[in-house]
Structures are given as structure tokens and as C-alpha cells.
Design an enzyme around this catalytic site. Structure first.
Site, short mmCIF file in Angstrom:
data_model
loop_
_atom_site.label_atom_id
_atom_site.label_comp_id
_atom_site.label_asym_id
_atom_site.label_seq_id
_atom_site.Cartn_x
_atom_site.Cartn_y
_atom_site.Cartn_z
N LYS A 39 34.82 40.60 50.99
CA LYS A 39 33.77 41.23 50.18
C LYS A 39 32.52 40.35 50.11
O LYS A 39 32.62 39.12 50.09
CB LYS A 39 34.29 41.49 48.76
CG LYS A 39 35.44 42.47 48.73
CD LYS A 39 36.11 42.53 47.36
CE LYS A 39 35.25 43.25 46.34
NZ LYS A 39 36.04 43.49 45.09
N GLY A 92 27.42 48.96 45.63
CA GLY A 92 27.51 50.26 46.29
C GLY A 92 28.55 50.31 47.40
O GLY A 92 28.46 51.12 48.31
N ARG A 148 30.23 64.50 36.99
CA ARG A 148 28.86 64.18 37.42
C ARG A 148 28.37 65.31 38.31
O ARG A 148 28.90 65.51 39.41
CB ARG A 148 28.83 62.90 38.23
CG ARG A 148 29.16 61.68 37.44
CD ARG A 148 28.78 60.46 38.25
NE ARG A 148 29.31 59.26 37.63
CZ ARG A 148 28.90 58.03 37.94
NH1 ARG A 148 27.99 57.86 38.87
NH2 ARG A 148 29.42 57.00 37.34
N VAL A 162 26.65 55.22 33.54
CA VAL A 162 26.53 56.68 33.62
C VAL A 162 27.62 57.36 32.78
O VAL A 162 27.35 58.32 32.05
CB VAL A 162 26.67 57.15 35.10
CG1 VAL A 162 26.63 58.67 35.19
CG2 VAL A 162 25.60 56.52 35.98
N ARG A 215 25.13 46.48 31.60
CA ARG A 215 24.19 47.56 31.22
C ARG A 215 24.99 48.75 30.70
O ARG A 215 26.22 48.75 30.76
CB ARG A 215 23.40 47.98 32.45
CG ARG A 215 24.34 48.40 33.59
CD ARG A 215 23.65 49.06 34.74
NE ARG A 215 24.52 49.14 35.91
CZ ARG A 215 25.43 50.06 36.14
NH1 ARG A 215 25.63 51.02 35.25
NH2 ARG A 215 26.17 50.05 37.23
N GLU A 268 34.51 43.52 38.83
CA GLU A 268 33.13 43.14 38.53
C GLU A 268 32.76 43.51 37.11
O GLU A 268 33.49 44.24 36.44
CB GLU A 268 32.14 43.77 39.52
CG GLU A 268 32.04 45.28 39.43
CD GLU A 268 30.88 45.82 40.27
OE1 GLU A 268 29.96 45.07 40.62
OE2 GLU A 268 30.90 47.03 40.55
N GLU A 296 35.06 45.92 34.96
CA GLU A 296 35.79 46.83 35.83
C GLU A 296 37.04 46.16 36.41
O GLU A 296 36.96 45.02 36.88
CB GLU A 296 34.89 47.30 36.98
CG GLU A 296 33.67 48.08 36.47
CD GLU A 296 32.93 48.83 37.58
OE1 GLU A 296 32.27 49.83 37.25
OE2 GLU A 296 33.01 48.42 38.76
#
Ligand code: ADP
Length: 448
Positions: A158, A164, A337, A294, A291, A287, A275
Site C-alpha cells: 500500500k 481512493g 448514496r 458522508v 473530518r 486509516e 476505519e
């Protein structure tokens, strides 16, 4: 408390923040690109400032223009929403230098968590369980092979600067390692200008489970339970729920308290999400997002706590409104979503929404900035709305979701609503029986 908040975002999240600010009696400033002059967040704000042409780098990412908009309007705080400048430590520093409050965590916390290797080290130090793997970047192929043999194949390479889902490569055995390393490095270098990569155990069938936390920056932090975001397409979340169908109350409290204690130690300020991948009863940190996310409304639905109010309170120095003992989890919530995309090919479908009708009734929330006649510009993210449904338990929530989806009308463009109409009738989903690969497999099957 703040006098005036500038909202450095657009779409549904700009409205979400605007609503919270209004409820707290705070004036609002919208900023917008020329493509968004007619947008709902601009119409509902007390003031608005055009900050540039349509491309994000010239408008919503243009720090200079946003700071100028604060100075012109006298805004004393900025809420960045999600995406755009929300995890940009330099932006937080620049606002600070102008005596404008960034509604978010400290810049050094944003920096640490933005670098995946540093984030993982910090998580480990704070007692958060991490995926077994290299301690830092791997530069030599031989070293990578030694670590892979130690943790066991398959492994995943990684990018430290990743995001993303880019710059990740799986190696199933020693023969794959050289190629996986080289590809991950070159992808990371091209995408992020930083080719540092690290290695960790690849989990075969995990769920994505994330814990919501809010900290006061002064050593107090509260967890608001978890969200299960395992239903993903190309590492993008599609459907999120709280609580996770895979956890019991003891698991929830264990991982929640681990995270809350870690964030208290860090003196973290504001809303954050840790997460994890979850497999065979174990959590593995991947991670932290520093913030609002969504999918935050599912947490609001089951806790009754307004996360944006908490962010604003903490940033203004008013502290958290809740303590851990006040947090109760009531019922179940699911978010869909809704994207302006073809529901089969996922090709973007911008254009004019000729008719927009949202569902209502008990337990139904729609966060969207769309209205009948709105023209969806082609320049931004394809998310046009979120349907959040709450029920007293998961079965009621699913029944209510099916009913609400049936009422939702978006004419003139293609949307992913039909995908959710299928998913809500899936037996695996009804049983809560899915991992992070489930949706991709389901879509591949539907395709044949
Ligand atoms: P990004 O920031 O690029 O989204 P993440 O570290 O959050 O990267 O990982 C994104 C997704 O990649 C995860 O949700 C999961 O699907 C997959 N993934 C990441 N690490 C692992 C791992 N160790 N094992 C299996 N899948 C992984």
C-alpha cells in the site's frame, strides 16, 4: 460562539453544515464556483461569494480565494465539509495565521493521519489494533519478502500517501512480490508524488467497520458507536449502516472505548473516524479520517446527536455537549448514496433534473441539494443525495427503506436508485451477511 461561518464546500454537505449553523444562530457564508451560482447552498446562505471558475482547483480548492472571502465577509470560522480542503493541514495553518478558526482538528493531527505509515504507527502507539505488517516503508525487495514470509501470504502493498484505493497491490506468493512492489510504487509516485509503500497482511473476507469519535481537544473523547460500510464498489462506499449487523454490544463497547481512550490521549479535537477491517472477531486499523464523513447521518439517527453541532461547539471552545454515559444507541439506520450515474455502468449522468420528489414519513431523512429544474454540473462528485432511514430495529429499517425508495422520484437523469431497489430485496443483505467483496461479486453476476 462564532458570529459567522464560511462553508468551504458545495452540494448536500454545504447544506448540512448550513442547517447546523442556522440552528445555532450563526450567520452563514456560501462560496461557489461560477457553475454553482444557482445552487441551493448559495440560495439559503445569508451571504455568498463567487470564488472562481468551475474546476475545483480554481475554486473549491483555491485557498487564497477562500481566505479572501472570509476577510470580505468577516467570517470568523470555516467549516470544510468533507473532500476538498477538509484534510488539508496547510489550509488549517493558513486560516490560523489569519485568525480564522478551522472547524476541525489541529493541523498536526491532520498531518499525522494523512500519512498512512505515520497514522499506523500512531494508532499502534495509542493501543489501537493494526494489521500485521512492516514497521514503516519498505524499500528493498528482499526486505519485503522477509516480512511477507513472516506475516504469511497473501500480503498487500500500500502507498503511504494513498487515497481512493490507489497504489494498492496484492501479492499471493513470493513470485508476485517484485511486480506488486514495482507497480504499487510507480502508481503511488504518479498519483501522489510520493512512492513510499508499506506492506501488510491481506485479509480475505473482512468487513469495513469504522468507529465515530468526537474529542474536545483537551483530553476528553466520546465514541458514538460504529458504522458498517462493507458494501463498496471500487473501494467507494455505497450503502452504510449503524450499528453493524456483525457486532454485538460487547464488541461495540470494546472497540469504541479503545478508540475513545486513544483519541483522548491524543487530545484530538472535533469529529473523526477510525476505519477498521474486521475479520474473525478481530479489528485491524486501516486509516483515520480527520473530518466529517458522508455517512455520518446513520450515527446521528441512532444516537440523536448532531455531529456538526458538536464540531462547531468544540471548535468554538464550548466543549462537547455529551459524555460517554449519555450516549445511547436506538434502533438501526441505513444510508443509500444516490449518485447521478447509470445504475448498471456507473457512467456519470450530469444534466437537468426535470422532476425531484423525495420520500418522507417517520424515520426518513433526505440530505440533498437537488430540486426540480436543477442542472447537475459535470465538474464535481456524482453524489446528489443521501437517503437515510431509521427504524426501531434492522427489520423495520429495511421495510421502511423499501417503502421510501419506492417514493423517490428523480427524472431527467440516471441515478443509482434502481441499484438500491435491487439491494433492498437481496437475501444476503436482509441477513446482514456480506463482506467488502460482496457488492462487486453481486454486480459482476448481474452483468452476465
Ligand atoms: P484508501 O485510503 O486508498 O481508501 P484504505 O487503506 O482505506 O485506502 O483501504 C481501502 C480499501 O482497500 C479497504 O476498505 C479494503 O477494501 C482494501 N484494503 C486495504 N487494506 C487491506 C488489507 N490489509 N487487506 C484486505 N483489504 C484491504
Amino acid at each position: 460562539m462564532f458570529h459567522k461561518i464560511l462553508i468551504a464546500n458545495r452540494g448536500e454537505i454545504a447544506l448540512r453544515v448550513l442547517r447546523a449553523a442556522k440552528e445555532l444562530g450563526i450567520q452563514t457564508v456560501a462560496v461557489h464556483s461560477t457553475a454553482d451560482a444557482e445552487a441551493m447552498h448559495v440560495r439559503l446562505a445569508d451571504e455568498s461569494v463567487c470564488i472562481g471558475p468551475p474546476p475545483s482547483r480554481d475554486s473549491y480548492l483555491n485557498i487564497h480565494q477562500i481566505v479572501a472571502a472570509c476577510e470580505i465577509t468577516g467570517a470568523d470560522a470555516v467549516h470544510p465539509g468533507y473532500g476538498f480542503l477538509s484534510e488539508n493541514a496547510k489550509f488549517a495553518d493558513i486560516l490560523d495565521a489569519h485568525n480564522i478558526t478551522f472547524i476541525g482538528p489541529r493541523a498536526d493531527h491532520i498531518r499525522v493521519m494523512g500519512d498512512k505509515i505515520e497514522a499506523k504507527r500512531t494508532a499502534k502507539r495509542l493501543g489501537i489494533p493494526v494489521v500485521p505488517g512492516s514497521d514503516g516503508a519498505v524499500t528493498e525487495d528482499a526486505e519485503a519478502k522477509r516480512i511477507a514470509a513472516e506475516i504469511g501470504y497473501p500480503v498487500i502493498i500500500k502507498a503511504s500517501a494513498g487515497g481512493g484505493g490507489r497504489g494498492m497491490k496484492v501479492a499471493r506468493n513470493e513470485d508476485d512480490i517484485d511486480v506488486a512492489l514495482a507497480t504499487a510504487r510507480s502508481e503511488a509516485g504518479a498519483a501522489f508524488g510520493d512512492d513510499a509503500v508499506y506492506i501488510e497482511k491481506y485479509l480475505e473476507k473482512p468487513r469495513h467497520i469504522e468507529v465515530q469519535v468526537v474529542g474536545d481537544g483537551d483530553g476528553r473523547a466520546v465514541h458514538l458507536g460504529e458504522r458498517d460500510c462493507s458494501l463498496q464498489r471500487r473501494h467507494q462506499k455505497v450503502w452504510e449502516e449503524a450499528n453493524s449487523p456483525a457486532l454485538n454490544a460487547a464488541d461495540r463497547s470494546r472497540i469504541g472505548m479503545t478508540v475513545a481512550n486513544a483519541m483522548a490521549d491524543l487530545k484530538y479535537a472535533g469529529a473523526g473516524t477510525i476505519e477498521f477491517l474486521y475479520e474473525n472477531g478481530e479489528f485491524y486499523f486501516i486509516e483515520m479520517n480527520t473530518r466529517l464523513q458522508v455517512e455520518h447521518p446513520v450515527t446521528e439517527a441512532i444516537t440523536g446527536i448532531d455531529l456538526v453541532h458538536e464540531q462547531i461547539r468544540v471548535a468554538s471552545g464550548a466543549g462537547l455537549s455529551v459524555e460517554q454515559k449519555d450516549v445511547q444507541f436506538n434502533g438501526h439506520a441505513i444510508e443509500c448514496r444516490i449518485n447521478a450515474e447509470d445504475p448498471k455502468t456507473f457512467a456519470p449522468s450530469p444534466g437537468t433534473v426535470s422532476h425531484f420528489h423525495t420520500p418522507g414519513g417517520l424515520g426518513v431523512r433526505v440530505d440533498s441539494a437537488v430540486f426540480s429544474g436543477y442542472k447537475i454540473p459535470p465538474y464535481y462528485d456524482s453524489l446528489i443525495g443521501k437517503l437515510i432511514v431509521h427504524g426501531s430495529n434492522r427489520v423495520e429499517c429495511m421495510m421502511r427503506l423499501r417503502r421510501a425508495l419506492g417514493e423517490f422520484v428523480v427524472d431527467g437523469i440516471k441515478t443509482t436508485l434502481p441499484l438500491f431497489q435491487d439491494l433492498v430485496n437481496s437475501r444476503d443483505i436482509a441477513n446482514g451477511d456480506y463482506d467488502i467483496h460482496w457488492l462487486e461479486k453481486y454486480l459482476a453476476k448481474a452483468d452476465t
